[in-house]
Scaffold this motif. Structure first.
Motif: not given
Lengths: 114, 111
Positions: A31-33, A49-51, A55-56, B97-98
Motif C-alpha cells: 500500500y502506498f500513500y 494506492f493498492y494493486n 483505494s481512497e 481505512n486510511d
C-alpha cells in the motif's frame, strides 16, 4: 533498515507547470500513500494506492493530481498545473497492510511554486 | 491538545522530566492509533501504536494511553531528552481505512 526514498528533496517550479514527485516505497510493501503538509500545519492525507489503482482519495486530491506506479519500484505523484497554494512538503508512505499497520514515511519533497 | 491553523500547541519541559502530550480524536469508531514524531525538515517517524482493544501500551521510554470513552489519546515520554524535541502527531484509522492525522504538538526540551 529499509526506508522510503523520495526525490527530489526540493522542487521549484513556476505556477502552471507540471511537476512529478517520485517515491520508492519499501520493497515488500503493498500500500502506498501521498500526504501533504503545508508549512506549520498538520499532515494531510491525499491518496492511497493498492494493486495499481487508487483505494481512497481526499477532497484535496482533485483532477489536477494523479498517481502512478510506472514500474515495480517507483510511485509518483503528478500535479498537472501547479498553483501557488500547492507549495508544501509532500510525503510518500508505504505499508504492508492498509489501515492496521504502521506507515513508513519518506523524508519528503519540498515543492515551491513561484 | 489540538490546534487550528498555524498555532501548534506547545509543551516545554526540562530535560529529565516526564512529558505528556494529548490528542483528542474525532471518530468513535476509530480502532487503530499511532503516534508519530516529526523533527524539523524530516518525515514523520513511528513511535508507538495501540489498537482499540487496549487502553495502555508501553515502549522504550514511551507509553500510550487510550480512553475511548472520551476519545482521548496521550503519549507519555519518560525522562525527556533534548533529542525528543519535535512535533508529535497522533493519527487514527477506522474500519481498515486510511490514516488521518491530528494537528500536532510541539515539544521543546530545555537543557
Amino acid at each position: 533498515e529499509p526506508e522510503v526514498t523520495q526525490t527530489p528533496s526540493h522542487q521549484v517550479t513556476q505556477m502552471g507547470q507540471e511537476v512529478i514527485l517520485r517515491c520508492v516505497p519499501i520493497s515488500n510493501h503493498l500500500y502506498f500513500y501521498w500526504y501533504r503538509q503545508i508549512l506549520g500545519q498538520k499532515v494531510e492525507f491525499l491518496v492511497s494506492f493498492y494493486n495499481n489503482e487508487i483505494s481512497e482519495k481526499s477532497e484535496i486530491f482533485d483532477d489536477q493530481f494523479s498517481v502512478e506506479r510506472p514500474d515495480g519500484s517507483n510511485f509518483t505523484l503528478k500535479i498537472r498545473s501547479t498553483k501557488l497554494e500547492d507549495s508544501a512538503m509532500y510525503f510518500c508512505a508505504s505499508n504492508v497492510d492498509r489501515g492496521r499497520d504502521i506507515q513508513y514515511f519518506g523524508a519528503g519533497t519540498r515543492l515551491s511554486v513561484l | 491538545g489540538e490546534s487550528v491553523g498555524l498555532h501548534l500547541p506547545t509543551l516545554s519541559v526540562q530535560e529529565g522530566d516526564n512529558s505528556i502530550i494529548n490528542c483528542a480524536y474525532s471518530n468513535s469508531a476509530s480502532d487503530y492509533f499511532i503516534w508519530y514524531k516529526q523533527e524539523s525538515g524530516k518525515g514523520p517517524q513511528f513511535i508507538i501504536d495501540i489498537r482499540s482493544n487496549m487502553d495502555k501500551r508501553q515502549g522504550q521510554r514511551v507509553t500510550v494511553l487510550l480512553n475511548k470513552t472520551v476519545k482521548h489519546l496521550s503519549l507519555q515520554i519518560a525522562a525527556t531528552q533534548p533529542g525528543d524535541s519535535a512535533v508529535y502527531f497522533c493519527a487514527e484509522t477506522f474500519n481498515n481505512n486510511d490514516m488521518r492525522f491530528g494537528a500536532g504538538t510541539r515539544l521543546t526540551v530545555k537543557p
